[in-house]
Write a protein that holds these residues in place. Structure first.
Motif, PDB file in Angstrom:
ATOM      1  N   ILE B 252       0.840  -1.204   0.000  1.00  0.00           N
ATOM      2  CA  ILE B 252       0.000   0.000   0.000  1.00  0.00           C
ATOM      3  C   ILE B 252       0.874   1.253   0.000  1.00  0.00           C
ATOM      4  CG2 ILE B 252      -1.691   1.324   1.330  1.00  0.00           C
ATOM      5  CD1 ILE B 252      -2.672  -1.485   2.386  1.00  0.00           C
ATOM      6  N   PHE B 253       1.882   1.237   0.864  1.00  0.00           N
ATOM      7  CA  PHE B 253       2.747   2.405   0.963  1.00  0.00           C
ATOM      8  C   PHE B 253       3.381   2.734  -0.374  1.00  0.00           C
ATOM      9  CE2 PHE B 253       6.428   4.930   1.808  1.00  0.00           C
ATOM     10  CZ  PHE B 253       6.095   5.716   2.903  1.00  0.00           C
ATOM     11  N   ASN B 254       3.984   1.729  -0.988  1.00  0.00           N
ATOM     12  CA  ASN B 254       4.674   1.988  -2.248  1.00  0.00           C
ATOM     13  C   ASN B 254       3.722   2.363  -3.371  1.00  0.00           C
ATOM     14  OD1 ASN B 254       7.273   1.822  -1.349  1.00  0.00           O
ATOM     15  ND2 ASN B 254       7.483  -0.377  -1.771  1.00  0.00           N
ATOM     16  N   LYS B 255       2.493   1.852  -3.281  1.00  0.00           N
ATOM     17  CA  LYS B 255       1.504   2.203  -4.307  1.00  0.00           C
ATOM     18  C   LYS B 255       1.115   3.689  -4.190  1.00  0.00           C
ATOM     19  CE  LYS B 255      -2.734   2.436  -6.218  1.00  0.00           C
ATOM     20  NZ  LYS B 255      -2.583   3.540  -7.137  1.00  0.00           N
ATOM     21  N   VAL B 256       0.694   4.128  -2.988  1.00  0.00           N
ATOM     22  CA  VAL B 256       0.141   5.479  -2.908  1.00  0.00           C
ATOM     23  C   VAL B 256       1.192   6.559  -2.670  1.00  0.00           C
ATOM     24  CG1 VAL B 256      -2.149   4.728  -2.212  1.00  0.00           C
ATOM     25  CG2 VAL B 256      -0.462   5.269  -0.452  1.00  0.00           C
ATOM     26  N   PHE B 257       2.306   6.185  -2.041  1.00  0.00           N
ATOM     27  CA  PHE B 257       3.296   7.224  -1.735  1.00  0.00           C
ATOM     28  C   PHE B 257       4.506   7.182  -2.674  1.00  0.00           C
ATOM     29  CE2 PHE B 257       1.339   6.610   2.630  1.00  0.00           C
ATOM     30  CZ  PHE B 257       0.529   7.719   2.515  1.00  0.00           C
ATOM     31  N   LYS B 258       4.554   6.160  -3.544  1.00  0.00           N
ATOM     32  CA  LYS B 258       5.679   6.090  -4.477  1.00  0.00           C
ATOM     33  C   LYS B 258       5.169   6.069  -5.920  1.00  0.00           C
ATOM     34  CE  LYS B 258      10.054   3.653  -5.080  1.00  0.00           C
ATOM     35  NZ  LYS B 258      10.042   2.736  -6.246  1.00  0.00           N
ATOM     36  N   THR B 278       7.368  14.864  -3.542  1.00  0.00           N
ATOM     37  CA  THR B 278       8.530  13.990  -3.428  1.00  0.00           C
ATOM     38  C   THR B 278       8.053  12.569  -3.146  1.00  0.00           C
ATOM     39  OG1 THR B 278       9.485  15.852  -2.266  1.00  0.00           O
ATOM     40  CG2 THR B 278      10.786  13.830  -2.328  1.00  0.00           C
ATOM     41  N   ALA B 279       8.381  11.648  -4.024  1.00  0.00           N
ATOM     42  CA  ALA B 279       7.974  10.265  -3.793  1.00  0.00           C
ATOM     43  C   ALA B 279       8.817   9.650  -2.682  1.00  0.00           C
ATOM     44  CB  ALA B 279       8.129   9.466  -5.088  1.00  0.00           C
ATOM     45  N   LEU B 280       8.204   8.736  -1.928  1.00  0.00           N
ATOM     46  CA  LEU B 280       8.921   8.090  -0.819  1.00  0.00           C
ATOM     47  C   LEU B 280       9.111   6.615  -1.131  1.00  0.00           C
ATOM     48  CD1 LEU B 280       6.899   9.677   2.119  1.00  0.00           C
ATOM     49  CD2 LEU B 280       9.156  10.377   1.302  1.00  0.00           C
ATOM     50  N   ASP B 281      10.049   5.998  -0.421  1.00  0.00           N
ATOM     51  CA  ASP B 281      10.284   4.578  -0.636  1.00  0.00           C
ATOM     52  C   ASP B 281      10.210   3.826   0.691  1.00  0.00           C
ATOM     53  OD1 ASP B 281      11.538   2.534  -2.771  1.00  0.00           O
ATOM     54  OD2 ASP B 281      12.331   2.148  -0.756  1.00  0.00           O
ATOM     55  N   TYR B 282       9.442   2.764   0.683  1.00  0.00           N
ATOM     56  CA  TYR B 282       9.198   1.996   1.905  1.00  0.00           C
ATOM     57  C   TYR B 282      10.485   1.505   2.549  1.00  0.00           C
ATOM     58  CZ  TYR B 282       7.048  -1.472   5.000  1.00  0.00           C
ATOM     59  OH  TYR B 282       6.655  -2.191   6.087  1.00  0.00           O
ATOM     60  N   ASN B 283      11.344   0.884   1.718  1.00  0.00           N
ATOM     61  CA  ASN B 283      12.547   0.256   2.286  1.00  0.00           C
ATOM     62  C   ASN B 283      13.502   1.275   2.883  1.00  0.00           C
ATOM     63  OD1 ASN B 283      11.762  -2.343   1.764  1.00  0.00           O
ATOM     64  ND2 ASN B 283      12.498  -2.245  -0.358  1.00  0.00           N
ATOM     65  N   ILE B 284      13.618   2.407   2.194  1.00  0.00           N
ATOM     66  CA  ILE B 284      14.522   3.436   2.702  1.00  0.00           C
ATOM     67  C   ILE B 284      14.020   3.976   4.042  1.00  0.00           C
ATOM     68  CG2 ILE B 284      15.474   5.734   2.241  1.00  0.00           C
ATOM     69  CD1 ILE B 284      15.329   4.992  -0.768  1.00  0.00           C
ATOM     70  N   LEU B 285      12.702   4.235   4.094  1.00  0.00           N
ATOM     71  CA  LEU B 285      12.127   4.749   5.343  1.00  0.00           C
ATOM     72  C   LEU B 285      12.257   3.736   6.468  1.00  0.00           C
ATOM     73  CD1 LEU B 285       8.864   6.717   4.576  1.00  0.00           C
ATOM     74  CD2 LEU B 285      10.724   7.408   6.070  1.00  0.00           C
ATOM     75  N   GLN B 286      11.990   2.485   6.088  1.00  0.00           N
ATOM     76  CA  GLN B 286      12.063   1.384   7.053  1.00  0.00           C
ATOM     77  C   GLN B 286      13.409   1.414   7.790  1.00  0.00           C
ATOM     78  OE1 GLN B 286       9.906  -0.721   8.095  1.00  0.00           O
ATOM     79  NE2 GLN B 286      10.625  -2.832   8.114  1.00  0.00           N
ATOM     80  N   GLU B 287      14.469   1.635   7.007  1.00  0.00           N
ATOM     81  CA  GLU B 287      15.813   1.687   7.578  1.00  0.00           C
ATOM     82  C   GLU B 287      15.941   2.791   8.625  1.00  0.00           C
ATOM     83  OE1 GLU B 287      18.698  -0.180   7.267  1.00  0.00           O
ATOM     84  OE2 GLU B 287      17.109  -1.527   6.547  1.00  0.00           O
ATOM     85  N   CYS B 309       5.348   9.070  11.584  1.00  0.00           N
ATOM     86  CA  CYS B 309       4.139   8.770  10.813  1.00  0.00           C
ATOM     87  C   CYS B 309       4.248   7.379  10.174  1.00  0.00           C
ATOM     88  CB  CYS B 309       3.931   9.802   9.706  1.00  0.00           C
ATOM     89  SG  CYS B 309       3.376  11.388  10.314  1.00  0.00           S
ATOM     90  N   PHE B 310       5.445   7.062   9.683  1.00  0.00           N
ATOM     91  CA  PHE B 310       5.674   5.778   9.041  1.00  0.00           C
ATOM     92  C   PHE B 310       5.406   4.641  10.031  1.00  0.00           C
ATOM     93  CE2 PHE B 310       8.505   2.287   7.750  1.00  0.00           C
ATOM     94  CZ  PHE B 310       8.102   2.102   6.437  1.00  0.00           C
ATOM     95  N   VAL B 311       5.928   4.801  11.240  1.00  0.00           N
ATOM     96  CA  VAL B 311       5.739   3.778  12.271  1.00  0.00           C
ATOM     97  C   VAL B 311       4.261   3.624  12.608  1.00  0.00           C
ATOM     98  CG1 VAL B 311       6.196   3.232  14.700  1.00  0.00           C
ATOM     99  CG2 VAL B 311       8.059   4.032  13.231  1.00  0.00           C
TER     100      VAL B 311
END
Lengths: 524, 618
Positions: B252-258, B278-287, B309-311
């Motif tokens: 979902i994250f990568n679909k709507v925010f990337k 600015t598009a975001l990336d799940y894996n980068i944020l996860q880190e 917010c990500f958490v």
């Protein structure tokens, strides 16, 4: 209750007075003298939003007649002490509030020199002799504890706030916006100059914030008018024309907004008179270590306005309203206002710290949150000073009130005030009426009029006052639940302002006429 | 112990007796309702009926004093009755845990049985409905509302006064689809997106979100844009099937925010005058979020960082997934969770998603507390204002009972104006252009299953001398006019002309002076016993009476005065455009906004209707 659950319970009111107001309310202890219907309704409206503690002082027992009027007594409570029953049933409204019952005669208590009133944040007194109210008001005045005197008779309600002084930072004005179009600072000027309106594509042109437009056109105007702003009505009309002539298309909302805001430039940015009065208040003359934060902040504010770099201006609120603009420009403009406001807060804090040093107080003794709130709201500070009952309740006070009424129209509630004052004097002389639940009758009409005569000579005919007398007699001086409930709402509203230190409180009398459905307030 | 008519002296015996013998209806047992019920009971009203659809919530307890913690999730109407009865057992109270709009329970005869109706509601829709029913049933209505410290009470009395609809009301805010989906510029756009698009698509399949009007003529929307929006929506829908997967958060994250943001970025024209997202990336944020605790959800005053917010996004999604799994019933594949501002799982998700979107679009974020106000359309409320307003309601009702309508007032409570507190204005006569109060009325009885539109039309022409130039509207839908005769052979019930509904007859013929007749509003009663095909269908259609229909005086149109709909929880959503400068007086400004929103509505808008949780794309 866990904090988040408490926040959810109080959510709808936190949106009015925020966590700071709620914390102040929860730290308060309110006393009620006489568990009358009005008193209980009022307490209900304080207990529900979570006042910390309350004490009900009353020595009578619940009578069958009380049930007609007071929702919080039921059949089973007849014969029990009113203080205990009211404390129990009102206390059930909110488990987070602590209630105390004091089975004691309020009049006796007022005469008890050893009684400790200091624990109360506010005292409410209802349905009691006027001499007792006066006595208590003086005790509390000396301790700077607000007293609320409230009662109803028939369709009339009376409320008087006796409060020495309250200083309020957060008065919740309609808007904190301060554009300073007549006093732009360098960053705002630079930003304005960065726009070249003529070269902008139409889409960008339509998204130039109106603040920039106005500043640009002011500049243009000034260079054609010896550096003067458009001052007169005529000049402002010409100025509008100037803006209108410049627009490249008819449907430009930012130009509409600019035109609609031209009136703002005629309002010179200065210190409002109310605030000037506060800055010149004698309270800041002899500050010491113990002085209230408010007056320390005011003194720092005075120094702020006197500093040459500030040109006699108050700190900027930094608040901007929405306007037609693209996100980029809007955020840029917002940042310029906010940064100016932060710079003002910074400089203010420096001045405050110097002052605190002079007063032998540590610089951290006023929190940065308090400072920010103060600077943001400094154009709308409020100092409300009340008056004592002694002068108002004297014959002299009555006469001057009467003279005031002579200028009023026929149905003016001020006549109701005069009539209620006489009624109150009557009750003081004939206190057995309320004590024995005896009703006032048409025979008492003569005495009411005589009382009036005894103060105002020669005796005038005041039909509006006499009408209130006959209404009081018609209703047998009885109370009416609906009016008690209404006054309980009005009274609690005022007490909430005093306890949360927010909004501007009533100063100092309100009369409700339930027949005409009107209210009026005076400072007496 | 008797509490009956305790005020015969102060009210006068005849009024006290009238009160004692009066049966009244109170619609809504919330903030004003609790106070009002107490006042009505202690004033001595003989019989009080209470209708409320709602259940008790924790956030009610700061003012709705007839309820306590043990009543949470129970019916407000039933509990209010139970508590108030304890204090005054002598008043007859009847409570209904029902929707006032339920015509099978509450038909027009039921409304007619009351001496006065008190509205203590919190939404525009129900207020308008009760207003209309009271007008049709000829029952006086005391209408009230509060917002924070402000409140108002309006007396509405048939043809003598203005009705609730005589003055236009501020309508719920609307937003162009593209603003919400592609070019948000304010936090409210992001909240609407998170709540009514993202959350609704993923969890609340009952929401109708797929209606697109392809004819949107907004300059910025070409066909291609619309296609893109449709495609995005379909992709999101397909994610519903994976909602229980362990990697759903990432999908979902990568679909709507990337992916969606990248797609937007590829449309160059869109970003000529706007800041690029600015598009975001799940894996980068996860880190970057290691070590951030989910406990941040308890700090509702802080503006959460992107990482926080990500958490919360992941955490709330996990909680919602768990609920879906737990509830999963194989027989029922339509698992839904509706957004509820007081349901923290749903609120946290919306707060996190809207703030992430705000960050993407360089919009200032909001705390959970503030986002809740926007998403939940929360109106501040306190006990004091309700107590004051309820007191006024009862006093105004006395004037109605004494038939002293001239003395009744439209009362405003504005405590910020220190010198007055209350402002009482005289009641105005009905607005001649009001579609509710300025109509002729009658009731029609017929067998709605048998009678065809053709029969009904004939009956109307015979009884009211209408020409062919009339148009019939049932429940806001056109069922007939001279150019639309497709339905003539259908039973009227199939057209929505059913028991308990209203049918409006609009006379489109004009006389020599260009004047037409005012509308006729017919209340429909279904009578299955009458009208067999043999016995003359048309004559089986019965009117309660044939009213005289006056001519319209249509000179005075639309004065621009608009009053706020106090207590209506739908009007708090931020403005659809940045507000006009404050120079314009309030009234003018609100009318400007109304016009604006109407315009946007036509241009293709999201219409938010909080009560029904519906978004529609017009």
């Amino acid at each position: 209750m866990p904090p988040s659950e408490r926040d959810r319970k109080y959510d709808r009111q936190l949106r009015l007075w925020a966590g700071t107001g709620q914390a102040a309310l929860e730290a308060s202890h309110v006393a009620l003298l006489n568990a009358s219907a009005t008193g209980c309704e009022l307490m209900k409206n304080l207990i529900l939003p979570g006042v910390g503690e309350f004490t009900i002082i009353d020595d009578s027992l619940v009578k069958p007649d009380d049930l007609k009027l007071n929702f919080f007594f039921n059949d089973e409570s007849v014969g029990s002490p009113r203080s205990v029953i009211a404390c129990k049933l009102l206390g059930e409204l909110n488990q987070d509030t602590r209630g105390h019952a004091l089975f004691q005669n309020p009049e006796v208590l007022i005469n008890d020199v050893d009684f400790q009133w200091d624990k109360f944040s506010v005292v409410i007194i209802t349905n009691i002799s006027e001499s007792s109210v006066r006595k208590l008001s003086n005790i509390l005045w000396n301790k700077s504890i607000p007293l609320i005197y409230v009662y109803t008779v028939g369709f009339y309600g009376y409320l008087r706030v006796i409060n020495r002084e309250i200083t309020i930072v957060d008065t919740h004005p309609e808007s904190l916006v301060d554009l300073r179009l007549d006093q732009p600072w360098p960053e705002l000027i630079d930003y304005t100059m960065s726009f070249d309106l003529d070269s902008l594509p139409i889409l960008d042109y339509a998204h130039v914030p109106f603040v920039v437009l106005i500043l640009k056109f002011i500049d243009q105007w000034k260079s054609a008018h010896n550096g003067l702003m458009p001052g007169t009505y005529e000049e402002r009309t010409q100025f509008k024309q100037l803006i209108n002539d410049a627009r490249k298309a008819s449907d430009l909302e930012n130009f509409d907004e600019a035109l609609a805001s031209v009136w703002r430039i005629s309002q010179k940015t200065t210190i409002p008179p109310d605030i000037l009065a506060i800055l010149n208040d004698p309270s800041i003359d002899n500050l010491n270590e113990e002085s209230p934060d408010f007056w320390v902040l005011v003194k720092a504010l005075k120094r702020f306005t006197e500093a040459p770099r500030n040109n006699g201006l108050l700190p900027l609120s930094g608040v901007l309203f929405d306007m037609k603009a693209d996100t980029n420009n809007y955020i840029r403009l917002q940042t310029i206002y906010r940064e100016k406001s932060l710079a003002d807060v910074h400089f203010f804090t420096e001045l405050l710290n110097e002052l605190l040093l002079e007063l032998n107080r540590p610089s951290s003794s006023i929190s940065s949150e308090e400072i920010k709130l103060f600077c943001k709201n400094c154009r709308y500070l409020n100092v409300t000073r009340g008056s004592k009952l002694d002068s108002e309740f004297s014959s002299e006070g009555f006469r001057s009130a009467y003279e005031l009424a002579a200028f009023s129209e026929n149905h003016d509630p001020f006549y109701t005030y005069l009539a209620l004052r006489v009624y109150s004097l009557f009750l003081d002389k004939n206190w057995y009426y309320s004590e024995n639940g005896k009703q006032i009758t048409s025979r008492d009409d003569v005495e009411l009029k005589n009382l009036f005569k005894s103060i105002i000579t020669p005796f005038p005919t005041v039909p509006a006052v006499e009408k209130v007398f006959s209404e009081i007699i018609r209703t047998g001086s009885g109370e009416f639940h609906n009016i008690c409930s209404f006054m309980g709402g009005i009274g609690a509203q005022e007490i909430l302002k005093l306890l949360t230190w927010q909004y501007i409180p009533l100063n100092n009398t309100i009369i409700y006429d339930g027949i005409f459905g009107t209210t009026k307030t005076w400072k007496l | 112990m008797s509490r009956e008519s305790p005020y015969s002296r102060s009210l006068g015996k005849s009024l006290a007796d009238t009160i004692k013998n009066s049966k009244v209806l109170m619609v809504g047992a919330g903030g004003i309702g609790c106070e009002l019920l107490k006042n009505l009971a202690l004033t001595g009203f003989g019989e009080i009926h209470i209708v409320d659809l709602d259940t008790v919530d924790l956030s009610n307890l700061n003012r709705q004093f007839l309820f306590n913690r043990s009543h949470i999730k129970k019916s407000k109407a039933l509990v209010a009755k139970e508590t108030a009865s304890k204090f005054n057992p002598h008043v007859k109270m009847v409570a209904y845990h029902s929707n006032i709009k339920d015509t099978t329970l509450f038909d027009i005869d039921w409304f007619k049985s009351f001496k006065i109706v008190f509205n203590a509601l919190d939404n525009l829709d129900a207020r308008r409905y009760v207003n209309k029913m009271c007008m049709a049933a000829e029952v006086p209505l005391i209408e009230s509302g509060t917002t924070g410290y402000n409140g108002q009470v309006q007396v509405i009395c048939g043809t003598k006064t203005e009705c609730y609809d005589c003055k236009p009301k501020a309508t719920p805010k609307v937003y162009p689809v593209c603003t919400i989906r592609s070019t948000p510029s304010q936090i409210v756009h992001c909240v609407v997106w998170a709540k009514s698009f993202l959350f609704a698509q993923l969890f609340d399949q009952t929401e109708e979100t797929s209606q697109f009007d392809e004819s949107m003529d907004n300059v910025e929307n070409n066909e291609e844009d619309l296609k893109t929006l449709k495609q995005e929506e379909n992709e999101l829908k397909s994610l519903r099937d994976s909602i229980l997967d362990s990697n759903a958060a990432q999908l979902i994250f990568n679909k709507v925010f990337k992916t969606d943001i990248d797609r937007l970025l590829s449309m160059d024209t869109m970003w000529k005058t706007r800041t690029k997202p600015t598009a975001l990336d799940y894996n980068i944020l996860q880190e970057s979020t290691k070590g951030i605790s989910r406990n941040i959800i308890n700090n509702d005053q802080k503006k959460w960082s992107l990482q926080e917010c990500f958490v919360v996004f992941k955490d709330s999604l996990h909680r919602l997934q768990t609920r879906l799994k737990f509830d999963l019933n194989p027989a029922d594949s339509l698992q839904t969770i509706s957004f509820d501002k007081d349901d923290d799982d749903t609120l946290d998700f919306v707060v996190a998603a809207s703030n992430i979107r705000s960050i993407i679009f360089s919009i200032e974020t909001k705390s959970k507390f503030d986002t809740k106000q926007i998403a939940g359309n929360i109106i501040p409320a306190i006990a004091t204002t309700n107590a004051i307003v309820a007191g006024i309601c009862v006093l105004e009702s006395f004037k109605v009972l004494k038939n002293d309508i001239e003395k009744a007032r439209f009362v405003f409570l504005t405590p910020k104006h220190h010198d007055k507190v209350l402002t009482a204005t005289k009641l105005q006569p009905p607005n001649p252009d009001c579609p509710v109060s300025s109509v002729a009325r009658s009731t029609i009885s017929m067998n709605t299953q048998i009678i065809q539109l053709r029969d009904l039309l004939q009956s109307l022409k015979t009884n009211f001398n209408y020409t062919d130039e009339i148009c019939l509207i049932s429940d806001g839908k056109l069922v007939y006019d001279i150019d639309f005769d497709d339905n003539l052979d259908r039973p009227v019930k199939d057209l929505g002309i059913a028991d308990g509904t209203f049918l409006t007859v609009i006379d489109e013929a004009e006389d020599g002076d260009g004047k037409s007749f005012i509308n006729l509003e017919l209340y429909i009663k279904h009578n299955p016993a009458i009208g067999s095909p043999d016995s003359g269908l048309i004559s089986s259609i019965k009117f309660s009476h044939i009213p005289i229909i006056p001519k319209r005086n249509s000179d005075n149109l639309n004065d621009d005065v608009i009053i706020a709909v106090n207590g209506d929880e739908r009007n708090i959503v931020g403005s659809s455009k940045r507000k006009a400068p404050e120079s314009t007086p309030e009234l003018v400004e609100s009318s400007k906004k109304l016009k604006l929103s109407e315009k946007e509505d036509k241009d293709g808008a999201i219409i938010l209707d909080d009560d029904d949780e519906i978004i529609s794309f017009d």
